[in-house]
Design a protein around this motif. Structure first.
Motif, short mmCIF file in Angstrom:
data_model
loop_
_atom_site.label_atom_id
_atom_site.label_comp_id
_atom_site.label_asym_id
_atom_site.label_seq_id
_atom_site.Cartn_x
_atom_site.Cartn_y
_atom_site.Cartn_z
N LEU A 1 5.85 18.83 1.15
CA LEU A 1 4.68 18.01 1.26
C LEU A 1 4.51 16.94 1.95
CD1 LEU A 1 3.58 18.84 -2.53
CD2 LEU A 1 2.44 19.87 -0.38
N GLU A 2 5.48 16.83 2.91
CA GLU A 2 5.74 15.49 3.49
C GLU A 2 4.52 15.06 4.60
OE1 GLU A 2 7.93 18.15 3.54
OE2 GLU A 2 9.85 17.71 4.02
N LYS A 3 3.82 16.02 5.02
CA LYS A 3 2.76 15.73 5.86
C LYS A 3 1.33 15.37 5.20
CE LYS A 3 4.90 18.65 9.75
NZ LYS A 3 4.49 19.69 10.45
N THR A 4 1.30 15.43 3.83
CA THR A 4 0.22 15.01 3.19
C THR A 4 0.27 13.39 3.53
OG1 THR A 4 1.33 14.75 1.20
CG2 THR A 4 0.01 17.05 1.58
N GLN A 5 -1.17 12.90 3.32
CA GLN A 5 -1.25 11.57 3.66
C GLN A 5 -1.26 10.78 2.17
OE1 GLN A 5 -1.61 9.66 6.58
NE2 GLN A 5 -0.85 11.68 7.52
N ILE A 6 -0.86 9.65 1.94
CA ILE A 6 -0.97 9.00 0.66
C ILE A 6 -1.19 7.35 0.62
CG2 ILE A 6 1.76 8.33 0.95
CD1 ILE A 6 1.53 8.93 -2.18
N TRP A 7 -2.21 7.00 -0.10
CA TRP A 7 -2.48 5.61 -0.14
C TRP A 7 -1.97 5.10 -1.50
CZ3 TRP A 7 -5.16 9.08 2.45
CH2 TRP A 7 -5.58 8.84 3.75
N VAL A 8 -1.19 4.19 -1.77
CA VAL A 8 -0.81 3.68 -2.88
C VAL A 8 -1.20 2.29 -3.03
CG1 VAL A 8 1.31 2.83 -4.24
CG2 VAL A 8 1.44 4.94 -2.88
N GLY A 9 -2.17 2.16 -4.37
CA GLY A 9 -2.75 0.83 -4.69
C GLY A 9 -1.65 0.05 -5.65
N SER A 10 -1.69 -1.19 -5.26
CA SER A 10 -0.63 -1.96 -6.34
C SER A 10 -1.48 -3.21 -6.68
CB SER A 10 0.55 -2.42 -5.72
OG SER A 10 1.35 -1.32 -5.30
#
Length: 421
Positions: free
Chosen positions: A167-176
């Motif tokens: 699933l490496e090509k999925t896009q991810i946004w991480v909110g901290s």
């Protein structure tokens, strides 16, 4: 003061800053006599200058309320929204004799969605903060997935699984640190994410442009990695799974799993189904492992060994499929029924010797009024200018046990069923 007049508020305080605290929550906290919550929650409401108790366990909280019966209003502060992966549900279960009111808050998922200018009503919402969830299935079957992360181990596992299941090509946004001055929202391809970039109580949004949207996923034989290991054929598998009548939260044993075709096809139906694929043949175990990875079946656990011995330490089943028994059919059925007397069992029999075992089990009361059907299927095969039908081996499909309404049985891990919900 009697309990009926004591009022308990379960207050969602958003993400911890004053900006994410609603006016209603502020009014309750200003008017209450005492405040209870985990230390991190109490730090966020210091401004109200109320007597506090640092606690999060329902039993501790109730004991405190009982010993402070003179407090007319007590607020229990919870992160985010009181109805979204909060402790409100368990608290209400132990505070039934009190007047309890939930005060909604702003969850970090809603906040992140607003920051990213996206809707969240069509997203999968999953939390792995202090719990096990099949988020790989959610990501694989949804365009949008919001994930509440947890500690260092959770972050490392998440990054490893994203790569392992392709699933490496999925896009991810991480909110901290959402809503704080040092808020950060990181965006990159999921395969590039490093564990140290999502170590805290972060929120992740994963976008999958090509989710699998099939409602019922029937897999053709050609889709499986097979080798020389026997496999339950497509037509037989379809009927067998229909007879199993799997439910959400089901726990399935696939005994004599072979290549894992039944295990895999069961696991892809829902991310809530836990599957144990039991196989003694090392080549079969290898094939199951490869198919597990290919079809992203993270909640499929491979158990190498011979039943019934291999079943004894497993979580009690709600459903059992027996594709191969190595001559231990009656012992296997006895074992799974000891773990759960209401288990639904489906077994396949090709040889007459296995059918004989089934009839003996019925006579001895090990199987109770089983349904027996025989399936005979043929497939067309081109021979020159003609198409001829080639018959598959006839298979007996034996079913016992009523269909479950859901898979949530209160079953003890030591093997006995306590009661159905």
């Amino acid at each position: 003061m009697c309990k009926e007049k004591q009022r308990i508020y379960l207050v969602g305080i958003g993400m911890g800053t004053e900006a994410s605290l609603t006016i209603q929550a502020k009014q309750v906290l200003e008017s209450c006599d005492r405040i209870i919550g985990a230390k991190r929650m109490l730090d966020a409401v210091k401004e109200f200058n109320k007597p506090v108790l640092a606690a999060y366990k329902p039993g501790e909280i109730k004991d405190y309320i009982v010993t402070h019966s003179n407090a007319a209003k007590i607020a229990v502060v919870l992160s985010g929204d009181a109805g979204f992966y909060s402790g409100a549900k368990k608290l209400e279960e132990v505070l039934t004799e009190y007047e309890v009111e939930r005060i909604p808050g702003i969850s970090s998922i809603i906040y992140l969605a607003a920051k990213l200018h996206i809707s969240w009503e069509d997203a999968a919402l999953v939390s792995v903060h202090g719990r096990k969830q099949n988020y790989i299935h959610a990501i694989a079957t949804h365009e949008k997935t919001f994930l509440l992360l947890g500690d260092r181990d959770t972050a490392r596992e998440f990054c490893e699984k994203i790569r392992y299941y392709g699933l490496e090509k999925t896009q991810i946004w991480v909110g901290s640190q959402l809503s704080y001055e040092d808020e950060v929202i990181l965006h990159k391809k999921a395969g590039e994410l490093r564990p140290e970039e999502c170590l805290g109580l972060d929120v992740a949004y994963i976008y999958n442009p090509e989710p699998d949207r099939r409602i019922y996923r029937h897999l053709e034989d050609e889709e499986f990695i097979r080798g020389k290991v026997p496999m339950t054929k497509s037509e037989i598998r379809a009927v067998s799974l229909a007879k199993l009548a799997l439910t959400e939260d089901a726990v399935l044993y696939d005994v004599g799993a072979g290549t894992g075709s039944v295990s895999i096809e069961a696991a892809v139906q829902s991310g809530s189904i836990k599957v144990y694929a039991v196989e003694k043949n090392p080549e079969g175990v290898s094939m199951i492992r490869e198919n597990k990875r290919k079809f992203l079946c993270d909640w499929l656990e491979i158990v190498e060994g011979t039943a019934p011995e291999a079943l004894k330490e497993l979580k009690p089943p709600t459903h059992v499929f027996i594709g191969g028994s190595s001559g231990n059919l009656k012992e296997i059925i006895t074992c799974v029924k000891e773990k759960n007397p209401e288990v639904r069992i489906v077994l396949n029999a090709i040889s007459l010797e296995t059918v004989k075992e089934v009839m003996e089990a019925a006579r001895e009361g090990i199987l109770e009024e089983p349904e027996i059907i025989q399936i005979m299927a043929s497939r067309s095969k081109k021979l020159g200018a003609y198409h001829m039908m080639t018959g598959l081996n006839p298979v007996y499909i034996i079913t016992e046990g009523k269909e479950q309404q859901d898979g949530k049985s209160e079953i003890s891990d030591c093997g006995g069923i306590q009661r159905k919900r």
